[in-house]
Design a protein around this motif. Structure first.
Motif, short mmCIF file in Angstrom:
data_model
loop_
_atom_site.label_atom_id
_atom_site.label_comp_id
_atom_site.label_asym_id
_atom_site.label_seq_id
_atom_site.Cartn_x
_atom_site.Cartn_y
_atom_site.Cartn_z
N SER A 47 0.62 -1.03 -0.12
CA SER A 47 -0.21 -0.16 0.21
C SER A 47 1.07 0.99 0.16
CB SER A 47 -0.68 0.01 1.30
OG SER A 47 -0.46 -0.20 2.19
N ARG A 52 3.29 6.46 -2.73
CA ARG A 52 4.26 6.92 -3.57
C ARG A 52 3.56 7.29 -4.82
NH1 ARG A 52 9.68 5.75 -1.12
NH2 ARG A 52 9.55 5.21 1.35
N SER A 114 4.59 10.68 2.57
CA SER A 114 3.71 10.54 4.39
C SER A 114 2.77 11.97 4.30
CB SER A 114 5.07 10.81 4.52
OG SER A 114 5.14 11.09 5.45
N ALA A 117 -0.33 11.31 1.98
CA ALA A 117 -1.27 9.86 3.25
C ALA A 117 -1.45 10.96 4.09
CB ALA A 117 -0.30 9.11 3.63
N ARG A 123 -6.74 9.27 1.29
CA ARG A 123 -7.09 8.27 1.97
C ARG A 123 -7.99 7.58 1.44
NH1 ARG A 123 -3.03 7.00 5.25
NH2 ARG A 123 -3.04 5.30 5.45
N ARG A 144 0.66 0.34 6.83
CA ARG A 144 0.25 1.61 7.88
C ARG A 144 -0.88 1.13 8.85
NH1 ARG A 144 4.32 1.94 5.98
NH2 ARG A 144 5.92 3.65 6.17
N ASP A 145 -1.98 1.38 8.13
CA ASP A 145 -3.54 1.34 8.73
C ASP A 145 -3.52 -0.37 7.65
OD1 ASP A 145 -3.32 1.77 5.88
OD2 ASP A 145 -4.68 3.35 5.99
N ARG A 194 9.98 11.01 9.50
CA ARG A 194 8.48 10.39 9.25
C ARG A 194 7.45 9.61 9.65
NH1 ARG A 194 8.04 6.67 4.54
NH2 ARG A 194 10.22 6.35 4.07
N ASP A 198 3.01 10.08 11.27
CA ASP A 198 2.35 9.19 9.94
C ASP A 198 1.60 8.45 11.55
OD1 ASP A 198 3.15 8.99 7.61
OD2 ASP A 198 4.49 6.67 8.15
N ARG A 201 -0.69 11.84 12.73
CA ARG A 201 -1.82 12.82 12.33
C ARG A 201 -3.53 12.47 12.43
NH1 ARG A 201 -0.44 8.31 7.41
NH2 ARG A 201 -0.84 6.73 7.64
O1 C5P Z 1 5.99 1.68 3.84
P1 C5P Z 1 6.58 3.44 2.46
O2 C5P Z 1 7.62 3.65 3.25
O3 C5P Z 1 6.73 2.78 0.98
O4 C5P Z 1 5.14 4.39 2.31
C1 C5P Z 1 5.17 5.40 2.35
C2 C5P Z 1 4.38 6.09 2.54
O5 C5P Z 1 2.93 6.45 2.86
C3 C5P Z 1 4.69 6.26 4.56
O6 C5P Z 1 5.76 7.01 5.43
C4 C5P Z 1 3.27 6.52 5.27
O7 C5P Z 1 3.42 8.19 5.23
C5 C5P Z 1 2.81 5.87 3.98
N1 C5P Z 1 2.03 5.70 4.35
C6 C5P Z 1 0.35 5.13 4.88
N2 C5P Z 1 -0.33 4.12 5.05
C7 C5P Z 1 -0.13 2.82 4.92
C8 C5P Z 1 0.72 2.81 4.01
C9 C5P Z 1 2.50 4.16 3.64
O8 C5P Z 1 -0.55 6.10 5.44
N3 C5P Z 1 -0.70 1.78 3.94
#
Ligand code: C5P
Length: 240
Positions: A47, A52, A114, A117, A123, A144-145, A194, A198, A201
């Motif tokens: 995800s 990204r 981030s 996000a 979202r 993350r969620d 970061r 994360d 928020r």
């Molecule tokens: O996991 P990754 O480093 O690729 O994720 C990039 C950014 O995307 C994270 O720092 C986070 O802020 C956001 N993210 C999120 N929810 C997810 C996956 C990633 O908020 N399920």
């Protein structure tokens, strides 16, 4: 009339089981998820890659990070494909016809992701796209969620963490080994910033689901983490 009441009928599962793996960046989620997907022969949802890609698309289209409506439109209309190719290792990410795989993993893209996000509308726009990954024989969902918001009824939820210093060391080593310049102190500082964004928020903050198994990988090899999760999956009846 049948004497079977509706409430007695077995629940019909329309999609396959899900294992969620959440946690901060650099804790080893990506590697763990790839190992689990290979072991179980299940699909994998990265995800973070969607956030990204949204960040890259916003940059390409000149949408400012404070333009919430613009970011929502970008997320809702993402033209992205994840391609597994025999020639190139890993998944190739194609955004609007361009291969953006190498841009996707940079520190800059991660930092913009981030921020993107943290926007509620982004979202929401990505929610159904993520849920559509649920499939037979099963799905490993990395993020993350995943356990708290996207797949709240997942069969197994893992929260993988490690200290910021340890995650910084791992990232530093990766960068140096791939011939890039890096400052360990700078990396740890970025990781902390970061994490802070994360975890604090207002929408879908990073935290373990109430029913998640929490694993701290600070002084643990990825093989040991994998074994622990495999045992939990076995206990949950997910391994054949
Ligand atoms: O996991 P990754 O480093 O690729 O994720 C990039 C950014 O995307 C994270 O720092 C986070 O802020 C956001 N993210 C999120 N929810 C997810 C996956 C990633 O908020 N399920």
């Amino acid at each position: 009339m049948s004497d079977i009441e509706v409430k007695d009928l077995p629940e019909v599962k329309l999609a396959g089981p899900v294992i969620t793996v959440d946690g901060p960046s650099g804790a080893g989620k990506g590697t763990l998820c790839q190992m689990l997907a290979a072991k179980l022969n299940w699909a994998l949802l990265d995800s973070g890659a969607l956030y990204r890609v949204t960040a890259l698309a916003a940059k390409q289209h000149g949408v400012a990070l404070d333009n919430e409506a613009g970011l929502e439109a970008i997320a809702a209309h993402l033209d992205v494909q994840f391609k597994v190719s025999a020639e190139q290792a890993g998944v190739q990410v194609i955004l609007e016809g361009d291969n953006v795989t190498s841009d996707l993993r940079t520190e800059e893209t991660g930092a913009i992701a981030s921020q993107v996000a943290a926007v509620n509308a982004v979202r929401s726009a990505l929610l159904e796209r993520q849920r559509a990954f649920q499939q037979e024989p099963g799905l490993i969902a990395d993020g993350r969620d995943m356990g708290t918001v996207v797949f709240p009824s997942a069969e197994l939820k893992v929260y993988l963490t490690a200290s910021a210093e340890e995650r910084g060391q791992r990232r530093y080593k990766q960068l140096i080994e791939s011939g890039k310049n890096a400052s360990l102190a700078g990396i740890i500082e970025d990781i902390r910033a970061r994490d802070d964004r994360d975890m604090n928020r207002t929408v879908a903050p990073l935290k373990p689901a109430d029913d998640a198994i929490v694993i701290d990988s600070t002084s643990m090899s990825i093989e040991t983490v994998f074994e622990q999760v495999q045992q939990a999956a076995e206990k949950a009846g997910l391994l054949a």
